[in-house]
Scaffold this motif. Structure first.
Motif, PDB file in Angstrom:
ATOM      1  N   MET A   1      -6.659  11.327  16.078  1.00 30.11           N
ATOM      2  CA  MET A   1      -6.654  10.770  14.928  1.00 30.11           C
ATOM      3  C   MET A   1      -6.254   9.356  14.869  1.00 30.11           C
ATOM      4  O   MET A   1      -6.882   8.381  14.440  1.00 30.11           O
ATOM      5  N   PHE A   2      -4.956   9.415  15.311  1.00 31.75           N
ATOM      6  CA  PHE A   2      -4.412   7.805  15.524  1.00 31.75           C
ATOM      7  C   PHE A   2      -4.702   7.529  16.868  1.00 31.75           C
ATOM      8  O   PHE A   2      -4.872   8.134  17.797  1.00 31.75           O
ATOM      9  N   SER A   3      -4.529   6.136  16.966  1.00 28.58           N
ATOM     10  CA  SER A   3      -4.629   5.618  18.271  1.00 28.58           C
ATOM     11  C   SER A   3      -3.406   6.170  19.458  1.00 28.58           C
ATOM     12  O   SER A   3      -2.250   6.397  18.815  1.00 28.58           O
ATOM     13  N   LYS A   4      -3.336   6.041  20.402  1.00 28.39           N
ATOM     14  CA  LYS A   4      -2.333   6.034  21.466  1.00 28.39           C
ATOM     15  C   LYS A   4      -1.243   5.153  21.118  1.00 28.39           C
ATOM     16  O   LYS A   4       0.065   5.922  21.050  1.00 28.39           O
ATOM     17  N   ALA A   5      -1.394   3.965  20.858  1.00 25.94           N
ATOM     18  CA  ALA A   5      -0.604   3.009  20.468  1.00 25.94           C
ATOM     19  C   ALA A   5       0.127   3.458  19.129  1.00 25.94           C
ATOM     20  O   ALA A   5       1.514   3.396  19.173  1.00 25.94           O
ATOM     21  N   CYS A   6      -0.607   4.081  18.042  1.00 29.15           N
ATOM     22  CA  CYS A   6      -0.031   4.484  16.905  1.00 29.15           C
ATOM     23  C   CYS A   6       0.981   5.762  17.050  1.00 29.15           C
ATOM     24  O   CYS A   6       2.124   5.900  16.529  1.00 29.15           O
ATOM     25  N   GLU A   7       0.486   6.643  17.816  1.00 28.13           N
ATOM     26  CA  GLU A   7       1.363   7.921  18.054  1.00 28.13           C
ATOM     27  C   GLU A   7       2.555   7.487  18.747  1.00 28.13           C
ATOM     28  O   GLU A   7       3.667   7.841  18.433  1.00 28.13           O
ATOM     29  N   GLY A   9       4.070   4.394  18.386  1.00 28.95           N
ATOM     30  CA  GLY A   9       4.839   3.709  17.481  1.00 28.95           C
ATOM     31  C   GLY A   9       5.562   4.996  16.501  1.00 28.95           C
ATOM     32  O   GLY A   9       6.772   4.409  16.066  1.00 28.95           O
ATOM     33  N   ILE A  10       4.788   5.697  16.257  1.00 27.02           N
ATOM     34  CA  ILE A  10       5.645   6.899  15.348  1.00 27.02           C
ATOM     35  C   ILE A  10       6.742   7.377  16.227  1.00 27.02           C
ATOM     36  O   ILE A  10       7.895   7.688  15.562  1.00 27.02           O
ATOM     37  N   VAL A  81       1.828   3.307  10.652  1.00 26.92           N
ATOM     38  CA  VAL A  81       0.408   3.309  11.009  1.00 26.92           C
ATOM     39  C   VAL A  81      -0.353   2.104  10.623  1.00 26.92           C
ATOM     40  O   VAL A  81      -1.087   1.280  11.284  1.00 26.92           O
ATOM     41  N   ASP A  82       0.054   1.523   9.538  1.00 30.00           N
ATOM     42  CA  ASP A  82      -0.374   0.040   9.026  1.00 30.00           C
ATOM     43  C   ASP A  82      -0.143  -1.083  10.062  1.00 30.00           C
ATOM     44  O   ASP A  82      -0.838  -2.007  10.258  1.00 30.00           O
ATOM     45  N   ASP A  85      -2.194   0.255  13.517  1.00 31.10           N
ATOM     46  CA  ASP A  85      -3.517   0.389  13.569  1.00 31.10           C
ATOM     47  C   ASP A  85      -4.320  -0.149  12.228  1.00 31.10           C
ATOM     48  O   ASP A  85      -5.536  -0.080  12.182  1.00 31.10           O
ATOM     49  N   GLY A  86      -3.472  -0.746  11.336  1.00 30.49           N
ATOM     50  CA  GLY A  86      -3.995  -1.264  10.048  1.00 30.49           C
ATOM     51  C   GLY A  86      -4.523  -0.230   9.131  1.00 30.49           C
ATOM     52  O   GLY A  86      -4.126   1.017   9.481  1.00 30.49           O
ATOM     53  N   ASP A  87      -5.387  -0.405   8.358  1.00 30.01           N
ATOM     54  CA  ASP A  87      -5.969   0.753   7.481  1.00 30.01           C
ATOM     55  C   ASP A  87      -7.623   1.307   7.761  1.00 30.01           C
ATOM     56  O   ASP A  87      -7.920   2.095   6.892  1.00 30.01           O
ATOM     57  N   SER A  88      -7.798   1.024   9.189  1.00 30.36           N
ATOM     58  CA  SER A  88      -9.142   1.638   9.602  1.00 30.36           C
ATOM     59  C   SER A  88      -8.972   3.025   9.382  1.00 30.36           C
ATOM     60  O   SER A  88      -9.860   3.791   9.450  1.00 30.36           O
ATOM     61  N   ILE A  89      -7.710   3.999   9.649  1.00 29.04           N
ATOM     62  CA  ILE A  89      -7.596   5.295   9.627  1.00 29.04           C
ATOM     63  C   ILE A  89      -8.324   5.898   8.176  1.00 29.04           C
ATOM     64  O   ILE A  89      -8.741   6.964   8.092  1.00 29.04           O
ATOM     65  N   TYR A  90      -8.023   4.784   7.309  1.00 26.69           N
ATOM     66  CA  TYR A  90      -8.332   5.363   5.721  1.00 26.69           C
ATOM     67  C   TYR A  90     -10.012   5.128   5.287  1.00 26.69           C
ATOM     68  O   TYR A  90     -10.378   5.540   4.519  1.00 26.69           O
ATOM     69  N   LYS A  91     -10.580   4.253   6.190  1.00 24.90           N
ATOM     70  CA  LYS A  91     -11.976   3.765   5.940  1.00 24.90           C
ATOM     71  C   LYS A  91     -12.812   4.397   6.792  1.00 24.90           C
ATOM     72  O   LYS A  91     -13.981   4.303   6.597  1.00 24.90           O
ATOM     73  N   GLY A  92     -12.485   4.585   8.035  1.00 28.47           N
ATOM     74  CA  GLY A  92     -13.445   4.765   9.125  1.00 28.47           C
ATOM     75  C   GLY A  92     -14.378   6.147   8.810  1.00 28.47           C
ATOM     76  O   GLY A  92     -14.071   7.198   7.897  1.00 28.47           O
TER      77      GLY A  92
END
Length: 144
Positions: A1-7, A9-10, A81-82, A85-92
């Motif tokens: 669901m998240f990009s590897k970078a976002c994972e 980052g968290i 996440v923002d 990855d920006g907000d693409s996870i909410y719009k894709g």
């Protein structure tokens, strides 16, 4: 669901929060080792988190990355996440289509819309303090 970078980052943000609770700053190498991430990739992710004011970078001999103890409870997963990855996870689109909306929905559109809304709520309501304290208490972990 998240990009590897976002994972990463968290994970990095949680580890930095844990260290900050102890009054310690951590280096890129320490973070990368703790979260099982390549060092150069981790450095890029950390730069983005600093740029978006999620974490702080202190230069010098006793430098490293930290989060002000008073801010840890205010940093939400949605901030991370923002930043990454920006907000693409909410719009894709759930099926990956470029054009999927209320007027021309994919077969999963309505179901996936609910998932995206729940995900957004969870990310906006979950803070680093809660996640770091769960690790500190041994209820959860960052690395297997």
């Amino acid at each position: 669901m998240f990009s590897k970078a976002c994972e990463y980052g968290i994970r990095a943000s949680i580890f930095i929060a844990l260290s900050s609770f102890e009054g310690m700053r951590v280096s890129t190498k320490e973070i990368a080792a703790k979260i099982d991430s390549p060092t150069a990739f981790t450095a890029k992710i950390l730069q983005s988190l600093v740029k978006h004011n999620v974490i702080n970078s202190v230069k010098g001999v006793s430098g490293g990355f930290e989060i002000d103890k008073n801010r840890i409870k205010d940093v939400k997963l949605s901030d991370i996440v923002d930043a990454i990855d920006g907000d693409s996870i909410y719009k894709g689109c759930g099926l990956g289509f470029n054009a999927c909306d209320e007027y021309r929905p994919c077969p999963m559109h309505d179901r996936f819309k609910v998932v995206r809304e729940e995900l957004k709520t969870m990310l906006e309501c979950t803070n680093l303090e809660t996640l770091a304290l769960d690790i500190k208490e041994g209820d959860t972990f960052l690395k297997r």
